[in-house]
Motif scaffolding. Sequence first.
Motif, mmCIF file in Angstrom:
data_model
loop_
_atom_site.group_PDB
_atom_site.id
_atom_site.type_symbol
_atom_site.label_atom_id
_atom_site.label_comp_id
_atom_site.label_asym_id
_atom_site.label_seq_id
_atom_site.Cartn_x
_atom_site.Cartn_y
_atom_site.Cartn_z
ATOM 1 N N LEU A 173 0.839 -1.195 0.000
ATOM 2 C CA LEU A 173 0.000 0.000 0.000
ATOM 3 C C LEU A 173 0.875 1.247 0.000
ATOM 4 O O LEU A 173 1.829 1.344 0.767
ATOM 5 C CB LEU A 173 -0.925 0.001 1.218
ATOM 6 C CG LEU A 173 -1.962 -1.135 1.248
ATOM 7 C CD1 LEU A 173 -2.755 -1.098 2.543
ATOM 8 C CD2 LEU A 173 -2.900 -1.050 0.052
ATOM 9 N N ILE A 174 0.534 2.185 -0.896
ATOM 10 C CA ILE A 174 1.330 3.401 -1.058
ATOM 11 C C ILE A 174 0.411 4.610 -1.013
ATOM 12 O O ILE A 174 -0.722 4.567 -1.500
ATOM 13 C CB ILE A 174 2.084 3.375 -2.408
ATOM 14 C CG1 ILE A 174 3.038 2.180 -2.461
ATOM 15 C CG2 ILE A 174 2.868 4.671 -2.630
ATOM 16 C CD1 ILE A 174 3.699 1.971 -3.808
ATOM 17 N N GLY A 175 0.906 5.695 -0.441
ATOM 18 C CA GLY A 175 0.136 6.936 -0.403
ATOM 19 C C GLY A 175 -0.721 7.037 0.846
ATOM 20 O O GLY A 175 -0.428 6.443 1.878
ATOM 21 N N SER A 176 -1.819 7.768 0.743
ATOM 22 C CA SER A 176 -2.721 7.947 1.887
ATOM 23 C C SER A 176 -3.895 6.980 1.782
ATOM 24 O O SER A 176 -4.231 6.506 0.701
ATOM 25 C CB SER A 176 -3.237 9.389 1.939
ATOM 26 O OG SER A 176 -3.950 9.694 0.753
ATOM 27 N N ILE A 177 -4.492 6.705 2.914
ATOM 28 C CA ILE A 177 -5.652 5.812 2.951
ATOM 29 C C ILE A 177 -6.834 6.577 3.520
ATOM 30 O O ILE A 177 -6.850 6.922 4.693
ATOM 31 C CB ILE A 177 -5.371 4.550 3.794
ATOM 32 C CG1 ILE A 177 -4.231 3.746 3.174
ATOM 33 C CG2 ILE A 177 -6.617 3.700 3.909
ATOM 34 C CD1 ILE A 177 -3.897 2.470 3.925
ATOM 35 N N ASP A 204 2.093 -4.686 3.251
ATOM 36 C CA ASP A 204 3.257 -3.818 3.460
ATOM 37 C C ASP A 204 2.811 -2.365 3.551
ATOM 38 O O ASP A 204 2.231 -1.820 2.612
ATOM 39 C CB ASP A 204 4.261 -3.988 2.322
ATOM 40 C CG ASP A 204 5.493 -3.124 2.535
ATOM 41 O OD1 ASP A 204 6.113 -3.247 3.611
ATOM 42 O OD2 ASP A 204 5.818 -2.337 1.638
ATOM 43 N N LEU A 205 3.095 -1.731 4.688
ATOM 44 C CA LEU A 205 2.677 -0.354 4.939
ATOM 45 C C LEU A 205 3.842 0.631 4.885
ATOM 46 O O LEU A 205 3.700 1.782 5.303
ATOM 47 C CB LEU A 205 1.995 -0.257 6.320
ATOM 48 C CG LEU A 205 0.750 -1.136 6.522
ATOM 49 C CD1 LEU A 205 0.231 -0.983 7.943
ATOM 50 C CD2 LEU A 205 -0.332 -0.777 5.519
ATOM 51 N N MET A 211 -1.854 7.619 8.477
ATOM 52 C CA MET A 211 -3.132 6.909 8.517
ATOM 53 C C MET A 211 -4.000 7.524 9.598
ATOM 54 O O MET A 211 -3.547 7.712 10.733
ATOM 55 C CB MET A 211 -2.934 5.414 8.806
ATOM 56 C CG MET A 211 -2.377 4.609 7.661
ATOM 57 S SD MET A 211 -2.184 2.854 8.091
ATOM 58 C CE MET A 211 -3.898 2.351 8.220
ATOM 59 N N GLU A 212 -5.228 7.860 9.229
ATOM 60 C CA GLU A 212 -6.160 8.373 10.217
ATOM 61 C C GLU A 212 -6.630 7.232 11.128
ATOM 62 O O GLU A 212 -6.536 6.054 10.776
ATOM 63 C CB GLU A 212 -7.360 9.025 9.530
ATOM 64 C CG GLU A 212 -7.010 10.231 8.672
ATOM 65 C CD GLU A 212 -6.369 11.342 9.485
ATOM 66 O OE1 GLU A 212 -6.784 11.531 10.655
ATOM 67 O OE2 GLU A 212 -5.441 12.000 8.973
#
Length: 272
Positions: A173-177, A204-205, A211-212
């Motif tokens: 996972l890449i970027g914002s969630i 994979d983070l 992450m909110e």
Amino acid sequence: MGLVLEKDYIQYFTNNREEFQESLLSEARNVRGKIEEILLIGNIDLLSNAHKLVMYTIQGKDHELEKFAKIEGVSWASHSLTLAFKLEWVHAIRRTVWKYFQEFNKLNHIELEAESFFNTERQINDRIDKFLNELFLSYSEYKDNLIESQKTLVENLSVPIIPITSKVCVLPLIGSIDTYRIDTIEEKVLLEISRLRIGTLVIDLSGIAQMETEAIERIMKVMEGANMMGCECVITGLRPEIVRKITTIGLTFESKAQTKATLQQALEDFLR
């Protein structure tokens, strides 16, 4: 239903085609300089298509007119040509058609009675309006389908589940969630676990900078769902700031997933 003196009108428009086109271009001044460009971009011959629209309108060929409008809509949408430009062109065609009807009647000393005039006016304008309506619908449908397919592509790219072995897959996972993306992640993960019969999913983070709280809680639920389907989850690449947020809100991954420092370490363990 055809027009009064239909054959004479058709012959008149055909014989004066070049003059009609010049008159049309003088009505649509913004379009005049774009004729060649549009022909090159989309292989769309505006002048030829204008003649076709006029002939279908005069002859009352409603089925052909509707089919032509749908083709035009797709052509304009697929080459990202603006509807405002097309609208200007069709309105110029409408004005030029009426100009030539007036000239024809004047040359032939025809004075239409009110009923005949309004009947002719209704037929012509209704057909041109129908052409525009079908073109807009076709244009919008094509654009909506394109947006939906691009949305699906983006969703698949934003949740790339990569098989490593027959039972082990990686989800980097890449970027914002955000809320929308976590919905996509949850749906895609559970579907792929079922489809690929995944035994171990390595999430994979390391590419997630932030992450909110809601996203963290939803990731937990994703792992719970995976566990219920018999899939073991492994979390890798947790950044310090995310770890602090997780501990601050009193959550832990321990009961739901293994944790590894890096994706490389996890893969070495599972591929050993």
